[in-house]
Design a protein around this motif. Structure first.
Motif, mmCIF file in Angstrom:
data_model
loop_
_atom_site.group_PDB
_atom_site.id
_atom_site.type_symbol
_atom_site.label_atom_id
_atom_site.label_comp_id
_atom_site.label_asym_id
_atom_site.label_seq_id
_atom_site.Cartn_x
_atom_site.Cartn_y
_atom_site.Cartn_z
ATOM 1 N N ALA A 295 -8.321 3.177 9.922
ATOM 2 C CA ALA A 295 -7.509 2.319 9.058
ATOM 3 C C ALA A 295 -7.744 2.659 7.588
ATOM 4 C CB ALA A 295 -7.834 0.857 9.320
ATOM 5 N N HIS A 296 -9.003 2.868 7.238
ATOM 6 C CA HIS A 296 -9.311 3.188 5.837
ATOM 7 C C HIS A 296 -8.734 4.548 5.453
ATOM 8 C CE1 HIS A 296 -11.750 -0.047 4.296
ATOM 9 N NE2 HIS A 296 -12.363 -0.120 5.451
ATOM 10 N N SER A 299 -5.033 4.298 5.038
ATOM 11 C CA SER A 299 -4.718 3.544 3.826
ATOM 12 C C SER A 299 -4.900 4.417 2.582
ATOM 13 C CB SER A 299 -5.624 2.322 3.763
ATOM 14 O OG SER A 299 -5.555 1.723 2.530
ATOM 15 N N GLU A 300 -5.941 5.233 2.606
ATOM 16 C CA GLU A 300 -6.171 6.111 1.459
ATOM 17 C C GLU A 300 -5.085 7.179 1.370
ATOM 18 O OE1 GLU A 300 -9.152 4.841 -0.263
ATOM 19 O OE2 GLU A 300 -7.590 5.645 -1.538
ATOM 20 N N ARG A 302 -2.132 6.768 2.184
ATOM 21 C CA ARG A 302 -0.961 6.081 1.661
ATOM 22 C C ARG A 302 -1.000 6.060 0.128
ATOM 23 N NH1 ARG A 302 -0.793 0.314 1.847
ATOM 24 N NH2 ARG A 302 1.264 -0.443 1.280
ATOM 25 N N HIS A 303 -2.174 5.974 -0.415
ATOM 26 C CA HIS A 303 -2.282 5.926 -1.871
ATOM 27 C C HIS A 303 -2.355 7.305 -2.500
ATOM 28 C CE1 HIS A 303 -3.351 1.742 -1.055
ATOM 29 N NE2 HIS A 303 -2.790 1.546 -2.218
ATOM 30 N N ARG A 304 -2.707 8.293 -1.719
ATOM 31 C CA ARG A 304 -2.848 9.622 -2.315
ATOM 32 C C ARG A 304 -1.701 10.565 -1.988
ATOM 33 N NH1 ARG A 304 -7.030 11.213 -5.053
ATOM 34 N NH2 ARG A 304 -6.525 13.356 -4.592
#
Lengths: 664, 364
Positions: A295-296, A299-300, A302-304
């Motif tokens: 999940a982490h 999520s990362e 998604r931001h990068r």
């Protein structure tokens, strides 16, 4: 609600003494959680064990001032939840010491008790675990089972089905749910060993290995001591890892075939491969860690990289999750245990860590963990809905100059600046398409004719985008079209990146700028910093003092004169990543405890109101029976509770990364 | 100075020598050079003329050492007529101070050094400096290296880069506004080259897509289309945002700062790439019809999502976006912060001078 640290004679702990809060952030958090779940006295016993590392029953009785029967009950509950482990005082006891239930009362004096973090962790994460299980399966049974397992530590299928003996249909559905959970490794069998202290267990294994080695190899007396020790260490490592893997239990787990059906008529589902109903099962926290790691990471991404790339990445992670390496490597833990063996030891060699991480990095690339585009395409078909991505979402997400934007008559982005670029890109993409079909898509095209080559190219492009990230290597491309997830390199990079993001948001963007600059320069002073980061020296000074307060940087004095006068000396700074991370982690853990504390306080303040609301005759009819002011107060209370819990879970998500994904 | 500083007042030989020296344009001449130039055989003749010029203040003597020996040589440097007249009009003290200031060139000289070199009393030095300054012969400049020192140099000289600190300093103060606006421009340029159409349609990704990226070939590898330092420099020069001339090293330091801020990343050791997070924080990369302030129920909490709060968009305004329908929650920065007194104090301080820059590209 504080009370003195020391108790007077015959006083029973009714509220937690301050030392539970001050001895360590973890003790604060765990005692808070245990207090809410098992009560003050259990939390107090846990805190005492944390202070003293290990205590016998007698000594525990002395310092806790509890009644023996009470203490015994508390210890049983704590042991069941795996918050406390024990070990017999004398090693001479044979392997069956844990099983002598009949003489347990009399024998309880001959055990040592230790605190154990694993059980507390499960309780800390309980809500999220259940939520994730519910999300994973459409069925409600798995979540119910996991909730039950978490609340009592471990259970057997037979015990769980006891109240449902008559309802055959339901019981078979529940058995299937158990099977799914065990197959997906959410539940794992638990053995006697899980309740014993690991260090002592390891020590015992070592002693056994030494004895058997000496008796089996009488010629070993001629071998040098060092060499003999290294051989014994190797054997101990192997043997202990075997124990950890619970080999014999796993074989019994599914050994429940038709032969035993006659005896267990009521539990017969008629299906092969069902789980043995008599083996106690516990929740596998390691499996949960793998899930939140995915999940982490997603999520990362998604931001990068972007929304769709992140979805593709979660599909990839979902595929490799079960087979991937565990988050807390058992091998690395073993290395630490092994380092302390023998009469003379120089401690843990950091090079072991490096070697271990290299071995694990190699394992990340093993054949079962490589990914190709067709695999992800299949994953998209079967699991796309669960991760919120469809084939339609994917199409058009990668820039293509020949695509709709240009056809719609809009000005293409790059043409105004540089017409040449667009042309080049076009040629490139076309070339690329050809390449891909040559090597990696031949498989998929032959297997199914309906596959859209455009979709496959897009998938491949997303994977390539993930592989090109310079800072966090989400994927690595080993050969054209073949990727793997380099967990061992990825996780430390992710932790560091996340840590920096937290720095930026808590201490300000200028802090991140200074931090990154010092990190790049190694050792640097204020003047040099000012030159590199284009900030005023005064601002830099205030940022540096802030960073020093949180031990993010270390100061080094550089004397400029012969007499080392402090007036003339200048100061240089360097980064201390581990120190900073530890302080940061501990602050967050402490604050998690504070949130629970404040929640307790506010519950105490509203006790009368809450008691009233929980009364049977009031429940459901609050609107009629409560005054307007009370209703308002109640709403305020719920609002506060909701916010506090949100705070708690957010801080916990930071702990996921900083506690478990830090190191090998 | 009693004698008149005019070329007409000197002998013919001396006048000729002065004229030739000025015409030749060299800064200094050795004894041999002068003899050769004037076609003289005897040193005495030459020295006579030189002495005459020296007396009138039209020549000055310099000392120089040869490269490979410690031996010192005497050199002669011509002084223009106006300059000589200027100096002649001064008192002796003033002239001495003036000569030291002139010798310091574009670096300037500190008053304390001046005092030590001239061996004059402070009052005298200050009086002379005041007199010279009032006649616009000298000026005082602020040094970036030593902001407390009073430094003087000749009126017509431009201070060297060591004194002014380069393009980032205006009146010897770091011009943070100028730097910040340049940072935004550089970042925006690189971002537009890294992500296609990321600033179109108010940051919403077109055609209802959820992502729109360049393929990886454009971002890395041999065919990388990402901008290099040179390209960024060219863009800034062409855009005409600043009249200050920026060298490649200046552009590099801008990019370095952006890299430290994690808004840019260095790719292949030569190109720059903008981070997606920085685009998101600037309000780009939004998905059509998706409310960025809505609860993120299907996501694990990520600190990077802080831009999805009202507070991040309008600094200072209290967030009231959370709490709809009892859902958990759209994030506010405060929620995740450790509540320790020190930490919250630090946050308070941050909030009072919020970095506005790069918060929202629409303000650019």
């Amino acid at each position: 609600m504080t009370r003195p640290n020391t108790l007077s004679e015959n006083e029973v702990p009714e509220s937690l003494p301050p030392f539970t809060k001050t001895q360590s952030p973890k003790s604060f958090l765990y005692t808070k959680i245990l207090k809410n779940y098992l009560g003050e006295q259990a939390a107090y016993v846990y805190a005492l064990l944390v202070t003293n590392e290990r205590l016998s029953f007698k000594r525990l009785l002395q310092i806790s001032h509890l009644k023996p029967s009470h203490l015994r009950k508390i210890l049983v509950s704590l042991v069941q939840l795996n918050c406390v482990v024990y070990y017999p005082k004398s090693d001479r006891l044979t392997d069956d010491y844990a099983g002598r239930s009949g003489s347990k009362g009399r024998q309880s004096g001959s055990y040592y008790y230790y605190h154990n973090e694993e059980g507390c962790l499960k309780l800390t994460y309980a809500d999220d675990i259940i939520r994730r299980i519910r999300k994973e399966y459409d069925d409600e049974y798995p979540a119910t089972i996991v909730q039950n397992v978490l609340s009592i530590g471990h259970l057997t299928i037979r015990a769980f089905l006891q109240p449902l003996k008559s309802d055959k249909e339901k019981s078979s559905a529940i058995q299937k749910a158990f099977k799914r959970l065990v197959d997906d490794k959410w539940l794992s069998p638990i053995s006697k060993n899980s309740f014993l202290n690991e260090f002592d267990r390891f020590n015992k294994t070592f002693k056994k290995v030494v004895a058997s080695y000496n008796s089996e190899n009488p010629e070993s007396k001629t071998i040098s001591q060092t060499k003999r020790m290294s051989m014994i260490k190797e054997l101990t490592g192997e043997k202990f890892l075997e124990q950890l893997e619970n080999v014999d239990l796993t074989s019994q787990l599914r050994g429940w075939g038709p032969s035993s059906i006659a005896a267990d008529d009521d539990l017969d589902t008629g299906l092969p491969g069902m789980i043995n109903p008599d083996i106690p099962l516990t929740f596998n926290f390691e499996r949960y860690l793998k899930r939140i790691r995915s999940a982490h990471l997603a999520s990362e991404a998604r931001h990068r990289v972007g929304e769709i790339s992140s979805k593709v990445y979660s599909l990839i992670l979902n595929r490799v999750e079960l087979k991937s390496r565990s988050v807390r490597s058992e091998e690395a833990r073993m290395q630490r245990l092994l380092a302390n063996l023998g009469q003379t030891t120089v401690g843990y060699d950091p090079y072991n860590d490096v070697e271990c991480s290299r071995r694990l990095a190699l394992k990340d690339q093993s054949t079962g963990l490589t990914i190709r585009v067709p695999d992800i395409y299949r994953e998209l078909k079967s699991n796309g809905k669960k991760f919120g991505v469809t084939e339609a979402d994917l199409l058009g997400t990668i820039y293509d100059p020949a695509d709709t934007f240009n056809k719609s008559g809009k000005r293409p982005l790059e043409s105004n600046d540089d017409g040449k670029i667009v042309k080049k890109i076009k040629v490139k993409i076309e070339n690329d398409d050809d390449d891909d079909e040559d090597d990696s898509f031949s498989l998929s095209v032959s297997s199914s004719n309906e596959v859209d080559p455009k979709l496959m190219t897009t998938l491949l492009q997303h994977m390539k985008l993930l592989a090109t990230d310079g800072k966090i290597p989400f994927l690595v491309e080993t050969s054209p079209g073949v990727f793997y997830v380099p967990f061992t390199e990825l996780i430390p990079a992710l932790t560091k990146y996340t840590f920096k993001q937290y720095l930026r948001h808590i201490l300000g963007p200028s802090c991140l700028r200074v931090y990154n600059c010092i990190e790049e320069q190694g050792l640097t002073d204020e003047k040099n910093l000012a030159k590199h980061i284009l900030m005023k020296e005064n601002d830099i000074r205030s940022v540096l003092s802030k960073m020093q307060k949180f031990r993010l940087i270390e100061v080094q004095e550089i004397p400029k004169t012969q007499d080392r006068s402090a007036m003339r000396a200048s100061f240089a700074f360097r980064i201390r990543y581990k120190n900073g991370l530890d302080i940061f982690k501990n602050s967050i853990i402490f604050n998690m405890g504070e949130v629970l504390d404040s929640l307790d306080d506010i519950k105490m303040d509203n006790k009368i109101l809450l008691d009233k609301v929980s009364r049977d005759d009031v429940r459901g009819r609050e609107q009629e029976l409560l005054l307007a002011g009370e209703l308002q107060q109640l709403q305020k209370y719920y609002e506060y509770e909701r916010q506090a819990l949100a705070k708690f879970s957010r801080m916990r998500s930071a702990i996921d990364v900083f506690e478990f994904m830090n190191g090998v | 100075m009693s004698e008149e500083a005019s070329v007409t007042a000197v002998s013919e030989g001396a006048r000729l020598m002065h004229e030739k020296m000025i015409e030749d344009g060299k800064l200094s001449y050795s004894q041999e050079d002068l003899m050769l130039m004037m076609h003289m055989d005897s040193t005495q003749d030459m020295m006579k003329d030189a002495q005459e010029l020296l007396n009138r203040g039209l020549l000055k003597i310099l000392e120089s050492t040869l490269k490979d020996s410690k031996e010192k040589r005497i050199m002669f440097a011509p002084i223009s007529e106006q300059e000589a007249q200027k100096v002649n009009s001064m008192t002796n003290d003033e002239a001495m101070i003036y000569s030291h200031i002139a010798a310091s060139g574009r670096e300037g000289i500190w008053t304390k050094t001046l005092k030590a070199k001239t061996n004059l009393h402070q009052h005298v030095v200050l009086r002379c400096l005041k007199a010279l300054e009032s006649q616009s012969y000298i000026k005082s400049v602020k040094s970036v290296k030593h902001p407390q020192r009073k430094i003087y140099m000749l009126y017509h000289l431009t201070p060297s880069i060591d004194v002014t600190g380069g393009p980032w300093f205006t009146d010897s103060e770091l011009d943070t506004d100028f730097i910040d606006s340049l940072l935004i421009i550089v970042w925006k340029f690189v971002a537009s080259k890294t992500y296609p159409r990321c600033f179109k349609m108010k940051g919403v990704i077109a055609n209802g897509l959820k992502q729109y990226s360049y393929p990886s070939e454009i971002l890395v590898g041999m065919g990388s289309q990402l901008p290099t330092l040179g390209e960024i420099g060219k863009f800034i020069a062409k855009s005409g945002v600043t009249t200050v001339e920026l060298g490649l090293s200046d552009i590099k330091s801008l990019c370095d700062v952006l890299v430290y801020d994690e808004k840019l990343e260095l790719v292949n050791e030569r190109c720059y790439k903008a981070t997606w997070q920085s685009v998101l924080e600037a309000g780009g990369g939004r998905i059509e019809d998706v409310d960025i302030y809505a609860a993120q129920d299907d996501q694990i909490f990520n600190i990077g999502d802080t831009y999805r709060t009202m507070e991040a968009v309008s600094p200072g305004a209290e967030s009231n976006a959370d709490g709809k329908d009892g859902k958990v929650v759209s994030a506010t920065v405060n929620d995740v912060l450790p509540s320790k007194a020190v930490l919250s104090a630090a946050i308070e301080r941050n909030r009072t001078h919020v970095h506005f820059y790069l918060d929202s590209w629409s303000r650019i």
